[in-house]
Design an enzyme around this catalytic site. Structure first.
Site, short mmCIF file in Angstrom:
data_model
loop_
_atom_site.label_atom_id
_atom_site.label_comp_id
_atom_site.label_asym_id
_atom_site.label_seq_id
_atom_site.Cartn_x
_atom_site.Cartn_y
_atom_site.Cartn_z
N CYS A 191 2.96 43.58 -2.57
CA CYS A 191 2.11 44.09 -2.24
C CYS A 191 1.34 44.93 -3.61
CB CYS A 191 2.99 45.22 -1.53
SG CYS A 191 2.78 46.61 -0.67
N LEU A 192 2.11 46.25 -4.37
CA LEU A 192 1.38 45.82 -5.71
C LEU A 192 1.57 45.10 -6.62
CD1 LEU A 192 0.41 48.75 -7.21
CD2 LEU A 192 2.29 49.05 -8.31
N GLY A 193 2.67 44.25 -6.48
CA GLY A 193 2.57 43.40 -7.04
C GLY A 193 1.00 43.10 -7.00
N GLY B 275 27.70 53.25 4.73
CA GLY B 275 26.39 52.54 5.12
C GLY B 275 27.14 50.79 5.44
N HIS C 51 6.23 42.57 2.44
CA HIS C 51 7.06 42.96 2.48
C HIS C 51 7.86 42.33 1.61
CE1 HIS C 51 6.58 46.60 -0.40
NE2 HIS C 51 5.81 47.06 0.41
N ASP D 277 20.23 52.16 4.42
CA ASP D 277 21.13 51.89 5.37
C ASP D 277 20.66 50.43 6.48
OD1 ASP D 277 23.37 52.25 3.90
OD2 ASP D 277 23.46 54.22 4.01
N GLU E 76 26.16 56.10 12.37
CA GLU E 76 26.40 56.63 10.34
C GLU E 76 26.31 57.30 10.21
OE1 GLU E 76 25.10 53.90 7.71
OE2 GLU E 76 25.78 55.46 5.76
N SER F 114 29.57 61.30 -1.71
CA SER F 114 28.62 60.80 -1.52
C SER F 114 28.87 59.30 -1.93
CB SER F 114 27.80 61.62 -1.73
OG SER F 114 27.34 61.39 -3.18
N PRO G 243 42.76 64.58 -2.08
CA PRO G 243 41.09 64.78 -1.88
C PRO G 243 40.99 64.28 -0.01
CG PRO G 243 41.43 63.89 -3.75
CD PRO G 243 42.77 63.71 -3.36
N THR G 244 42.06 63.12 0.36
CA THR G 244 41.34 62.26 1.73
C THR G 244 42.20 63.27 2.55
OG1 THR G 244 41.37 60.23 1.15
CG2 THR G 244 42.25 61.00 3.17
N GLU H 140 10.15 40.64 1.12
CA GLU H 140 12.06 41.40 1.28
C GLU H 140 12.25 41.72 2.34
OE1 GLU H 140 9.37 42.73 -0.22
OE2 GLU H 140 9.77 44.90 -1.32
N1 GLN Z 1 0.10 51.63 -3.85
C1 GLN Z 1 -0.28 50.66 -2.96
C2 GLN Z 1 -0.73 51.06 -1.27
O1 GLN Z 1 -0.94 51.76 -1.14
C3 GLN Z 1 0.65 49.57 -2.92
C4 GLN Z 1 1.68 49.50 -2.02
C5 GLN Z 1 3.19 49.12 -2.46
O2 GLN Z 1 3.67 48.84 -2.99
N2 GLN Z 1 4.29 49.44 -0.98
O3 GLN Z 1 -1.99 50.06 -0.95
#
Ligand code: GLN
Length: 548
Positions: free
Chosen positions: A387-389, A18, A516, A71, A141, A13, A190-191, A518
């Site tokens: 988010c949590l940040g 991916g 998010h 992926d 995939e 694995s 192995p292949t 990102e």
């Molecule tokens: N735990 C927090 C919430 O649910 C932040 C979630 C996260 O960072 N994706 O709101």
């Protein structure tokens, strides 16, 4: 007419299926075709949303709010395309819909059978992707490794589809050729076994993508060809690379794209990965000035190993933005729990050009992250909260600037007196009934931005849409207090009046998002907020360089 390319994995694995899938898609896309991709995960979970990141890596979220495998993120990044729930399948999803159909009498009183109806359901999902994405090619995939019994029904669906539309289906087997240290020789056995296992499922691979530490030489290509029934030129060498973004370029060196077209009886087309090649050139350029980013998290320690998978999109977003500034991203994992045990250690953040606190759940590590945020705020170190940040940046500000000493989130303390972050109203009943699956605030929601803010400066527009995954939010009754003390709410969701972005103006870069960013950063299109953050980080590096 849609053609299907199945990508399965053999030997071990983590062999890179991916990225191989995304790379083949990239090559075909660059030849002017409409490409789509689907990830099939063999697990029984309906989606990845309930999986611990240490278990399965990052949970990726699409615009329509599907919590899926990382992926799908690779597909989006390579193909620069948005995908949806149609592009992701699990055993749980397949069974769920077969059982629902059975309950609705949709099988007309017939016995519903695993070997018959499950592959049929998979095939109908594949056709759905083709239609939904108007695809010339659908890359599929198949998760797991051939020989597992978990993915047998997916291989059976692939075999059946091939049986029905013969020349419109191809199979790629991604295998691994070990070079045992004591032998110093690349081994093909192995292949050979992996191909046998695939043959036992009624499938003959058209291509073997030979992953290894090195290039596969001619004698070994011939050996694999002889024993596995593929032409030597269809044994494609895929050696380890420094950056995964090199892979489409490397596969094109082996002319994989036109070999695929040939097998589908399509005329060969010019190679054109021009933008991509340029990117790969920047990535590979030696001696770029480094930019040091610290990520304060907790989902990366498993035994003696450090896994980066849990924050994959964050890393890729940082890299993409750094490359745009011709800088070399140097990303370091910093353990939030260490800062709890040893608060002095937070001073190590001084060495970084920028610090990120990414998404997270639960109380573990939270106080350490808050310490890190306080350090960045007071020491003028560029800070980016995801988010949590954002939530923790607000808790820190409420405690240390607004004087609400016991400020916290309802997530960490059910009886909190000052929940500056509180549970979203509609989540209360869901949590009480333990309805955890796919019930967070998920997917793309709009935000309106305030002018003259860092956020607006980055996006250069007042209307944005970004992807979410959270249950808690900034409690609006504290907004006045936060703003009176200088916290800037620069983005708000207009429909629900929810805080989406918060920032500080008396700081080189201090910004957090409830969403998010990102997830939508692409190597050829870095996210504007990551660009702004990296720009600030590079400024700090330059300033320190002058000092040093
Ligand atoms: N735990 C927090 C919430 O649910 C932040 C979630 C996260 O960072 N994706 O709101």
């Amino acid at each position: 007419m849609t053609r299907y390319i199945f990508v399965a994995g053999g030997v071990i694995s983590g062999v890179g299926k991916g990225v191989a899938t995304a790379s083949i898609g990239k090559i075909l896309q660059s030849k002017g075709f409409q490409v789509s991709a689907m990830k099939i995960d063999p697990y029984v979970n309906v989606d990845a949303g309930t999986l611990n990141p240490l278990e399965h890596g990052e949970v990726f979220v699409t615009n329509d709010g599907t919590e899926c495998d990382q992926d799908v993120g690779n597909y989006e990044r390579f193909l620069n395309q948005d995908f949806s729930t149609a592009n992701y399948l699990t055993t749980g999803r397949v069974y769920q819909s077969v059982i629902a159909k059975e309950r609705n009498l949709e099988y007309g009183g017939k016995t519903v059978e695993v070997g018959l109806h499950i592959p049929e359901e998979v095939i109908s999902r594949l056709q759905l992707v083709a239609e939904h994405d108007h695809a010339d090619f659908v890359l599929v995939e198949v998760g797991g490794t051939v020989g597992d019994y978990q993915n047998v029904l997916f291989l059976e669906a692939a075999r059946l589809l091939k049986r029905r539309i013969q020349e419109n289906v191809l199979f790629v087997l991604v295998t691994y050729l070990p070079v045992p240290g004591n032998l110093g020789e690349m081994k093909t056995k192995p292949t050979q076994h992996a191909v046998r296992a695939l043959n036992a499922a009624g499938i003959q691979p058209d291509f073997i993508l030979a992953r290894s530490a090195f290039l596969v030489d001619e004698p070994r290509k011939r050996k694999i060809s002889d024993f596995c029934n593929v032409d030597p030129q269809d044994v494609i060498s895929a050696p380890d690379v420094e950056s995964i973004y090199e892979i489409p370029v490397n596969l094109e060196e082996e002319d994989l794209g036109n070999r695929i077209l040939e097998k589908f009886h399509i005329k060969p087309r010019e190679k054109d990965l021009a933008d991509w090649r340029k990117l790969v050139e920047v990535i590979g350029k030696k001696g770029k000035p480094e930019v040091r980013i610290g990520i304060v998290g907790k989902y990366f320690e498993i035994g003696d190993f450090t896994l980066m998978d849990s924050y994959l999109s964050v890393i890729e977003a940082c890299k993409a933005a750094a490359w745009r500034f011709s800088s070399e991203p140097k990303i370091t994992w910093l353990s939030a729990e260490q800062y709890e045990k040893n608060p002095e250690q937070v001073q190590e953040l001084e060495q970084y050009d920028g610090v990120i606190v990414p998404g997270g759940f639960g109380t573990r590590g939270v106080e350490g992250k808050i310490k890190a945020i306080e350090y960045c705020r007071t020491r003028q170190i560029p800070y980016f909260g995801l988010c949590l940040g954002l939530q923790l940046a607000i808790i820190e500000f409420a405690r240390n600037v607004c004087g609400v000493k016991d400020a916290t989130s309802r997530e960490f303390d059910a009886d909190a007196e000052n929940p500056v972050i509180d549970v979203m109203e509609e989540q209360k009943a869901l949590l009480a009934e333990k309805k955890y699956g796919a019930t967070m605030r998920l997917g793309a929601y709009e935000a309106e931005l305030k002018k003259d803010t860092i956020a607006y400066g980055a996006y250069k527009t007042t209307k944005i849409s970004e992807r979410h995954r959270h249950r808690y939010e900034v409690e609006n009754s504290y907004r006045d207090l936060l703003e009176q003390h200088g916290f800037v709410i620069s983005g708000v969701n207009p429909q629900r009046n929810l805080v989406e972005i918060g920032e500080l103006s008396n700081h080189p870069f201090f910004l957090g998002t409830q969403f998010h960013p990102e997830l939508t950063s692409r190597p050829l299109q870095p996210h504007p907020l990551f660009l702004a953050f990296l720009e600030a980080a590079i400024k700090r590096r330059e300033k320190q360089g002058q000092r040093g």
